[in-house]
Design a protein around this motif. Structure first.
Motif, PDB file in Angstrom:
ATOM      1  N   UNK A 288       0.845  -1.205   0.000  1.00 39.50           N
ATOM      2  CA  UNK A 288       0.000   0.000   0.000  1.00 39.50           C
ATOM      3  C   UNK A 288       0.877   1.250   0.000  1.00 39.50           C
ATOM      4  N   UNK A 289       1.955   1.225   0.791  1.00 38.25           N
ATOM      5  CA  UNK A 289       2.856   2.383   0.866  1.00 38.25           C
ATOM      6  C   UNK A 289       3.491   2.662  -0.495  1.00 38.25           C
ATOM      7  N   UNK A 290       3.875   1.610  -1.205  1.00 35.52           N
ATOM      8  CA  UNK A 290       4.455   1.785  -2.534  1.00 35.52           C
ATOM      9  C   UNK A 290       3.419   2.410  -3.482  1.00 35.52           C
ATOM     10  N   UNK A 291       2.190   1.916  -3.407  1.00 34.37           N
ATOM     11  CA  UNK A 291       1.120   2.462  -4.248  1.00 34.37           C
ATOM     12  C   UNK A 291       0.841   3.912  -3.870  1.00 34.37           C
ATOM     13  N   UNK A 292       0.859   4.198  -2.575  1.00 33.42           N
ATOM     14  CA  UNK A 292       0.639   5.545  -2.044  1.00 33.42           C
ATOM     15  C   UNK A 292       1.642   6.523  -2.663  1.00 33.42           C
TER      16      UNK A 292
ATOM     17  N   UNK B 150       4.453   6.692   3.286  1.00 30.59           N
ATOM     18  CA  UNK B 150       3.473   6.240   4.269  1.00 30.59           C
ATOM     19  C   UNK B 150       4.119   5.195   5.159  1.00 30.59           C
ATOM     20  N   UNK B 151       3.958   5.344   6.460  1.00 26.88           N
ATOM     21  CA  UNK B 151       4.495   4.351   7.391  1.00 26.88           C
ATOM     22  C   UNK B 151       3.780   3.022   7.173  1.00 26.88           C
ATOM     23  N   UNK B 152       4.521   1.921   7.337  1.00 25.78           N
ATOM     24  CA  UNK B 152       3.898   0.614   7.091  1.00 25.78           C
ATOM     25  C   UNK B 152       4.198  -0.388   8.204  1.00 25.78           C
ATOM     26  N   UNK B 153       4.241   0.093   9.429  1.00 29.10           N
ATOM     27  CA  UNK B 153       4.395  -0.828  10.565  1.00 29.10           C
ATOM     28  C   UNK B 153       3.088  -1.610  10.751  1.00 29.10           C
ATOM     29  N   UNK B 154       3.216  -2.861  11.198  1.00 33.33           N
ATOM     30  CA  UNK B 154       2.035  -3.720  11.307  1.00 33.33           C
ATOM     31  C   UNK B 154       1.035  -3.188  12.332  1.00 33.33           C
ATOM     32  N   UNK B 155       1.511  -2.385  13.311  1.00 37.81           N
ATOM     33  CA  UNK B 155       0.612  -1.840  14.325  1.00 37.81           C
ATOM     34  C   UNK B 155      -0.465  -0.957  13.692  1.00 37.81           C
ATOM     35  N   UNK B 156      -0.124  -0.339  12.551  1.00 41.09           N
ATOM     36  CA  UNK B 156      -1.085   0.525  11.864  1.00 41.09           C
ATOM     37  C   UNK B 156      -2.328  -0.279  11.474  1.00 41.09           C
ATOM     38  N   UNK B 157      -2.107  -1.457  10.857  1.00 39.08           N
ATOM     39  CA  UNK B 157      -3.237  -2.304  10.459  1.00 39.08           C
ATOM     40  C   UNK B 157      -4.007  -2.796  11.680  1.00 39.08           C
ATOM     41  N   UNK B 158      -3.289  -3.115  12.755  1.00 38.24           N
ATOM     42  CA  UNK B 158      -3.952  -3.580  13.972  1.00 38.24           C
ATOM     43  C   UNK B 158      -4.900  -2.524  14.511  1.00 38.24           C
ATOM     44  N   UNK B 159      -4.470  -1.267  14.448  1.00 31.56           N
ATOM     45  CA  UNK B 159      -5.328  -0.183  14.944  1.00 31.56           C
ATOM     46  C   UNK B 159      -6.533   0.039  14.036  1.00 31.56           C
ATOM     47  N   UNK B 160      -6.327  -0.116  12.734  1.00 26.94           N
ATOM     48  CA  UNK B 160      -7.470   0.000  11.831  1.00 26.94           C
ATOM     49  C   UNK B 160      -8.498  -1.094  12.122  1.00 26.94           C
ATOM     50  N   UNK B 161      -8.007  -2.322  12.279  1.00 21.31           N
ATOM     51  CA  UNK B 161      -8.910  -3.453  12.527  1.00 21.31           C
ATOM     52  C   UNK B 161      -9.616  -3.301  13.864  1.00 21.31           C
ATOM     53  N   UNK B 162      -8.910  -2.772  14.857  1.00 17.18           N
ATOM     54  CA  UNK B 162      -9.512  -2.597  16.183  1.00 17.18           C
ATOM     55  C   UNK B 162     -10.474  -1.419  16.231  1.00 17.18           C
ATOM     56  N   UNK B 163     -10.498  -0.613  15.184  1.00 16.55           N
ATOM     57  CA  UNK B 163     -11.412   0.521  15.162  1.00 16.55           C
ATOM     58  C   UNK B 163     -10.907   1.733  15.917  1.00 16.55           C
ATOM     59  N   UNK B 164      -9.611   1.751  16.262  1.00 16.76           N
ATOM     60  CA  UNK B 164      -9.052   2.894  16.990  1.00 16.76           C
ATOM     61  C   UNK B 164      -9.072   4.126  16.095  1.00 16.76           C
ATOM     62  N   UNK B 165      -8.714   3.951  14.842  1.00 11.86           N
ATOM     63  CA  UNK B 165      -8.884   5.019  13.848  1.00 11.86           C
ATOM     64  C   UNK B 165      -8.897   4.390  12.462  1.00 11.86           C
ATOM     65  N   UNK B 166      -9.321   5.186  11.488  1.00 12.15           N
ATOM     66  CA  UNK B 166      -9.407   4.707  10.113  1.00 12.15           C
ATOM     67  C   UNK B 166      -8.241   5.259   9.305  1.00 12.15           C
TER      68      UNK B 166
END
Length: 455
Positions: free
Chosen positions: A29-33, A41-57
């Motif tokens: 996604x970062x490459x496409x971005x 765009x940062x691409x640490x796995x925690x980012x996806x975890x927060x999206x899935x948890x609904x912390x932010x979009x």
């Protein structure tokens, strides 16, 4: 967010379908971005975890990059929102993007009634549920009926309705495994009739009603057999067919059964939304018994969500509505199982979820001590359900420190489940066996655990 709710998130499903780790996906996604001119765009796995948890979009530009990566147009982001548009990247998206027309309903019936689909991913987020319910509420019923094909009359839906009524009752006694196969067979037969025959508008709507009930039955038996994703697809399809039938009874009943799945698998808020939609149609059904059942299901959903006040309001509403219920033999066929005893069983289960075993015990005892035999919980007719309720009664006794009563009730629960296929019932009994383990030093507990083969 619970594990079940997290697994329901479309991004988690997408990663699982692709067999991709979050960090690797985010790198793409970062490459496409960057290719799209939006910068790094940062691409640490925690980012996806927060999206899935609904912390932010993810940001709008990030979503545009993800959509481009999945071959999805930017208009989908605006039309479906986050995370709803991600459903378009999943194999099951077709069911949730079909038009709410009779043609769309037949297409959904064909997909759902087709070859066995062993995919296990859940895709109905709260966004999807909300959109589905809104479309159901606003959709138009079947209109002009087809004129090509062999003409059939009202006797055909008569036969389907009779067979489906028998199937409902067989599920109570033989279990969900074989009943699921039978429901799918009925669904395919009704769908073939809708596609190949000609009929007037009244017959067409009844055929859609029969298809809706067959899909609902397949959904319930799929869920009871542990096939969660298949159940989701069947319930969604049942709701479409109920809309084409313009049948509020089948629609409300489908939503009630769909809610059971959601409050039992970590999405009680979604279950509340489903029940509220069903209750909005309750006046059209003309059945106080069905209305009471919906309130009792709302109580279960609120209890799973930990909302004591809302659960209490729904419990009182269920009992109040039931006071206006007429004789069960004169009521709707789909609520043949629901009496005052069943009401108390549901309210007792809710009290147990809310950590009030004393109130739960009172409801469970009231279920069997109803004023007439017709209103008492019919244990003989519903051995699977009775076994599950006995397990909950045993849990209430255990929570109150009455070990002897808990073990005696647990024995009864295990014995009654024997020979009935039900993943739901099996899991309930497994949970019950685990609860006394810390008390193995007590002889009656040790005997019970030995009897059930618990190590």
């Amino acid at each position: 967010m619970t594990t079940d709710a997290a697994e329901r998130h479309p991004l988690a499903c997408l990663l699982a379908v692709r067999g991709t780790k979050a960090e690797a996906y985010l790198l793409r996604v970062a490459d496409q971005h960057q290719r799209m001119g939006y910068g790094q765009m940062a691409h640490r796995k925690e980012k996806a975890s927060r999206w899935i948890a609904g912390i932010y979009a993810p940001s709008y530009h990030t979503q545009l990059a993800m959509a481009a990566l999945e071959g999805i147009g930017p208009e989908a982001i605006h039309a479906h929102g986050w995370p709803g548009w991600l459903l378009l990247a999943l194999p099951d998206h077709t069911l949730f993007t079909l038009p709410w027309t009779t043609t769309g309903a037949v297409h959904a019936l064909e997909i759902t009634g087709g070859p066995v689909d062993r995919r296990k991913f859940l895709i109905t987020t709260s966004v999807t549920l909300g959109a589905t319910v809104a479309q159901w509420s606003a959709s138009a019923p079947a209109g002009a009926a087809p004129t090509a094909g062999r003409h059939i009359g009202s006797d055909v839906p008569d036969h389907f309705e009779q067979r489906l009524d028998s199937l409902r009752r067989l599920d109570d006694t033989v279990g969900s495994g074989d009943a699921h196969d039978a429901a799918r067979a009925e669904l395919r037969l009704i769908t073939a009739t809708l596609k190949s025959a000609s009929f007037d508008e009244g017959v067409e709507r009844r055929l859609f009603g029969a298809a809706a009930e067959a899909s609902r039955s397949a959904g319930w038996t799929a869920y009871d057999s542990g096939k969660i994703a298949a159940a989701e697809r069947h319930y969604s399809t049942a709701l479409r067919a109920a809309a084409s039938a313009d049948d509020p009874v089948i629609g409300a009943n489908t939503l009630a059964f769909w809610a059971i799945q959601h409050y039992s698998t970590g999405n009680p808020r979604g279950a509340v939304d489903l029940i509220e939609a069903a209750l909005s149609q309750a006046p059209r059904t003309g059945s106080a018994r069905l209305t009471s059942m919906l309130h009792a299901r709302a109580c279960r959903a609120h209890a799973h969500a930990g909302d004591i006040r809302a659960a209490d309001r729904s419990a009182n509403a269920a009992l109040d509505a039931y006071e206006n219920a007429g004789p069960i033999e004169d009521d709707l066929p789909c609520v043949y199982w629901y009496n005052l005893g069943e009401t108390h069983q549901l309210l007792g289960s809710s009290a147990l979820n809310l950590g009030n075993p004393k109130r739960a015990l009172a409801h469970f005892l009231e279920a069997s001590d109803a004023h007439t035999s017709q209103e008492a919980y019919n244990a003989a007719a519903f051995p699977r359900g009775h076994s599950i309720y006995l397990a909950r009664l045993a849990e209430a006794h255990l929570s109150l420190g009455d070990i002897d009563a808990a073990v005696a009730t647990a024995h009864d629960a295990v014995d009654r489940m024997g020979g009935i296929t039900s993943a739901r019932g099996t899991h309930t009994l497994e949970d019950l066996r685990k609860k006394p383990l810390r008390r193995r030093g007590i002889p009656v507990v040790a005997d019970f655990l030995d009897y059930t083969g618990t190590k």
